[in-house]
Design a protein around this motif. Structure first.
Motif, PDB file in Angstrom:
ATOM      1  N   GLY A   1      48.820   1.502  -9.116  1.00 43.54           N
ATOM      2  CA  GLY A   1      49.164   0.549  -8.057  1.00 43.54           C
ATOM      3  C   GLY A   1      48.699   0.926  -6.667  1.00 43.54           C
ATOM      4  N   VAL A   2      47.838   1.950  -6.544  1.00 43.37           N
ATOM      5  CA  VAL A   2      47.299   2.271  -5.209  1.00 43.37           C
ATOM      6  C   VAL A   2      46.486   1.067  -4.726  1.00 43.37           C
ATOM      7  N   PRO A   3      46.765   0.568  -3.513  1.00 47.19           N
ATOM      8  CA  PRO A   3      46.050  -0.625  -3.031  1.00 47.19           C
ATOM      9  C   PRO A   3      44.539  -0.379  -2.933  1.00 47.19           C
ATOM     10  N   ARG A   4      43.767  -1.431  -3.195  1.00 45.69           N
ATOM     11  CA  ARG A   4      42.313  -1.303  -3.240  1.00 45.69           C
ATOM     12  C   ARG A   4      41.707  -0.746  -1.942  1.00 45.69           C
ATOM     13  N   PRO A   5      42.184  -1.168  -0.755  1.00 40.35           N
ATOM     14  CA  PRO A   5      41.597  -0.606   0.473  1.00 40.35           C
ATOM     15  C   PRO A   5      41.799   0.917   0.572  1.00 40.35           C
ATOM     16  N   ASP A   6      42.988   1.396   0.188  1.00 40.32           N
ATOM     17  CA  ASP A   6      43.238   2.841   0.247  1.00 40.32           C
ATOM     18  C   ASP A   6      42.388   3.581  -0.783  1.00 40.32           C
ATOM     19  N   LEU A   7      42.213   2.950  -1.931  1.00 38.40           N
ATOM     20  CA  LEU A   7      41.387   3.554  -2.973  1.00 38.40           C
ATOM     21  C   LEU A   7      39.939   3.656  -2.482  1.00 38.40           C
ATOM     22  N   ALA A   8      39.447   2.573  -1.887  1.00 35.56           N
ATOM     23  CA  ALA A   8      38.070   2.566  -1.372  1.00 35.56           C
ATOM     24  C   ALA A   8      37.910   3.628  -0.281  1.00 35.56           C
ATOM     25  N   TYR A   9      38.908   3.720   0.599  1.00 34.56           N
ATOM     26  CA  TYR A   9      38.870   4.699   1.688  1.00 34.56           C
ATOM     27  C   TYR A   9      38.837   6.122   1.124  1.00 34.56           C
ATOM     28  N   SER A  10      39.674   6.370   0.114  1.00 35.54           N
ATOM     29  CA  SER A  10      39.753   7.716  -0.470  1.00 35.54           C
ATOM     30  C   SER A  10      38.458   8.076  -1.195  1.00 35.54           C
ATOM     31  N   VAL A  11      37.909   7.106  -1.932  1.00 35.06           N
ATOM     32  CA  VAL A  11      36.660   7.344  -2.664  1.00 35.06           C
ATOM     33  C   VAL A  11      35.526   7.630  -1.683  1.00 35.06           C
ATOM     34  N   GLU A  12      35.409   6.816  -0.635  1.00 38.14           N
ATOM     35  CA  GLU A  12      34.337   7.050   0.346  1.00 38.14           C
ATOM     36  C   GLU A  12      34.506   8.412   0.998  1.00 38.14           C
ATOM     37  N   SER A  13      35.733   8.723   1.419  1.00 37.85           N
ATOM     38  CA  SER A  13      35.962   9.996   2.109  1.00 37.85           C
ATOM     39  C   SER A  13      35.535  11.167   1.228  1.00 37.85           C
ATOM     40  N   THR A  14      35.947  11.112  -0.052  1.00 40.09           N
ATOM     41  CA  THR A  14      35.698  12.239  -0.944  1.00 40.09           C
ATOM     42  C   THR A  14      34.219  12.315  -1.332  1.00 40.09           C
ATOM     43  N   ALA A  15      33.661  11.195  -1.769  1.00 42.49           N
ATOM     44  CA  ALA A  15      32.273  11.210  -2.259  1.00 42.49           C
ATOM     45  C   ALA A  15      31.300  11.552  -1.127  1.00 42.49           C
ATOM     46  N   TYR A  16      31.520  10.994   0.068  1.00 47.67           N
ATOM     47  CA  TYR A  16      30.570  11.253   1.151  1.00 47.67           C
ATOM     48  C   TYR A  16      30.756  12.658   1.725  1.00 47.67           C
ATOM     49  N   ALA A  17      31.971  13.196   1.642  1.00 50.91           N
ATOM     50  CA  ALA A  17      32.162  14.595   2.050  1.00 50.91           C
ATOM     51  C   ALA A  17      31.384  15.517   1.108  1.00 50.91           C
ATOM     52  N   MET A  18      31.387  15.186  -0.185  1.00 52.01           N
ATOM     53  CA  MET A  18      30.626  15.991  -1.156  1.00 52.01           C
ATOM     54  C   MET A  18      29.142  15.981  -0.808  1.00 52.01           C
ATOM     55  N   LEU A  19      28.615  14.794  -0.494  1.00 55.91           N
ATOM     56  CA  LEU A  19      27.183  14.698  -0.157  1.00 55.91           C
ATOM     57  C   LEU A  19      26.871  15.436   1.141  1.00 55.91           C
TER      58      LEU A  19
ATOM     59  N   ALA B   1      45.307   5.428   3.815  1.00 56.38           N
ATOM     60  CA  ALA B   1      45.966   6.541   3.098  1.00 56.38           C
ATOM     61  C   ALA B   1      44.930   7.264   2.244  1.00 56.38           C
ATOM     62  N   LEU B   2      44.879   8.592   2.419  1.00 57.26           N
ATOM     63  CA  LEU B   2      43.910   9.391   1.666  1.00 57.26           C
ATOM     64  C   LEU B   2      44.571   9.944   0.407  1.00 57.26           C
ATOM     65  N   HIS B   3      44.133   9.449  -0.743  1.00 58.50           N
ATOM     66  CA  HIS B   3      44.642   9.955  -2.022  1.00 58.50           C
ATOM     67  C   HIS B   3      43.693  11.016  -2.545  1.00 58.50           C
ATOM     68  N   GLU B   4      44.262  12.061  -3.147  1.00 60.82           N
ATOM     69  CA  GLU B   4      43.418  13.144  -3.615  1.00 60.82           C
ATOM     70  C   GLU B   4      42.632  12.718  -4.854  1.00 60.82           C
TER      71      GLU B   4
END
Ligand code: AMP
Ligand code: MG
Length: 328
Positions: free
Chosen positions: A215-233, A186-189
């Protein structure tokens, strides 16, 4: 020609020995891992002081060289943590005096570019340097390596490490978040903070921790952070490519070991018809071989310093160091 290089800018103490064809003859590294929390510069420096003599011995043994075979001793002069830099510089000065070899100062960021450049075979690539403390897009132009874009607050790796520690993990956070993200979907903004060719991460850290508390589950949080941060780079790398009319990109820094970041940058570069190269992990992370190789390039231009003028420069800027081997 054989050069010995010492890296000690942050958590990794490393000694590399390379030939004039960039063959790594010997490499010995050890990373300081704090039992909890982030890196304390003094504790990391104590680790380097304790480890470096053995690392020198191991690298020299692996390379099968003696003091007479070594042509120069290179060390990372900056940027980095002062106490850590001084630990490596002290060992380099001692070897230089003992072996009567020139002492060659090397900029750590330039070393990431040079090792990736020689391994990739690309003549004039752009570097996306994504590490713990540094996040920069670097390209050569008019006699210097230029920083085209960079983080306006914390380095991407420090951001990932801080987040992971806040989520209950231990240093280093980047690889752990990568594993965690594989089972997220799940991609959280999150704040997407790109300013021209610069980026910022502290807003994303705050927002990610807020999502965690909700309460966002850790895997979804990790997925969202990677998606956003690496898209920025990926975005700032693409903008730099377009502005500089380049078609080659190389990666460097610990975060550049990340499979997702690698594939996002590769897709972007290849869609533009260019070439992307990511060095193998030991040459992406901080290592003495990249310092030795850049020391080799610098020494072919006869760049060296007397011991009494070999002070470290914790805030040394990439674009202020001369690189005569690249031409004017
Ligand atoms: P460096 O400062 O270049 O030695 O790299 C260390 C940083 O790289 C730390 O912040 C790590 O969390 C990060 N790192 C290492 N491996 C990975 C990975 N696979 N994905 C993301 N970050 C990583
Ligand atoms: Mg580095």
């Amino acid at each position: 020609m054989v050069v010995l290089g010492i890296e000690s800018t942050a958590h990794t103490a490393s000694v590399g020995i390379v030939s004039d064809r960039a063959e790594v003859l010997g490499l010995a590294s050890d990373m300081y891992r704090p039992p909890s929390g982030g890196i304390h510069p003094r504790e990391a420096a104590n680790h380097h002081v304790a480890m470096l003599p053995d690392l020198v011995r191991t690298a020299v043994e692996k390379a099968g060289v003696g003091p007479t075979d070594v042509d120069a001793v290179a060390f990372a002069q900056g940027p980095g943590l002062g106490p850590c830099l001084r630990a490596g510089a002290t060992v380099a000065r001692m070897l230089s005096l003992l072996w009567e070899k020139p002492l060659v100062p090397v900029n750590h960021c330039v070393a990431h570019v040079e090792i990736a450049r020689v391994l990739s075979g690309l003549d004039d690539p752009l570097l996306l340097y994504a590490s713990g403390g540094n996040t920069q897009v670097i390209a050569y132009g008019r006699g210097r390596y230029r920083v085209l874009g960079e983080t306006l607050d914390i380095g991407i790796g420090n951001f990932l490490d801080k987040l992971w520690i806040e989520l209950g993990g231990t240093f280093p956070g980047g690889p752990a978040l990568e594993l965690e993200a594989r089972s997220g979907s799940a991609l959280h903004e999150l704040p997407y903070s790109v300013h021209g060719m610069d980026v910022a991460f502290s807003g994303m850290l705050t927002a990610a921790l807020a999502l965690h508390r909700k309460g966002v589950p850790r895997p979804d949080l990790a997925y969202s952070v990677e998606s956003t941060a690496y898209a920025m780079l990926t975005e700032i790398t693409e903008r730099a490519l377009a502005h500089r009319r380049r078609d080659g990109v190389v990666l460097g820094g610990g975060v550049a070991c990340n499979g997702r970041l690698r594939s996002m940058v590769r897709t972007m570069v290849e869609e533009r018809g260019g070439t992307m190269f990511a060095p193998p992990r030991p040459m992406c992370v901080d290592n003495g071989a990249m310092i030795a190789w850049t020391g080799h390039l610098a020494w072919t231009s006869r760049l060296s310093v007397p011991v009494e003028r070999s002070g470290v420069e914790p805030r040394q800027r990439t674009d202020l160091v001369p690189t005569p081997w690249r031409g004017a």
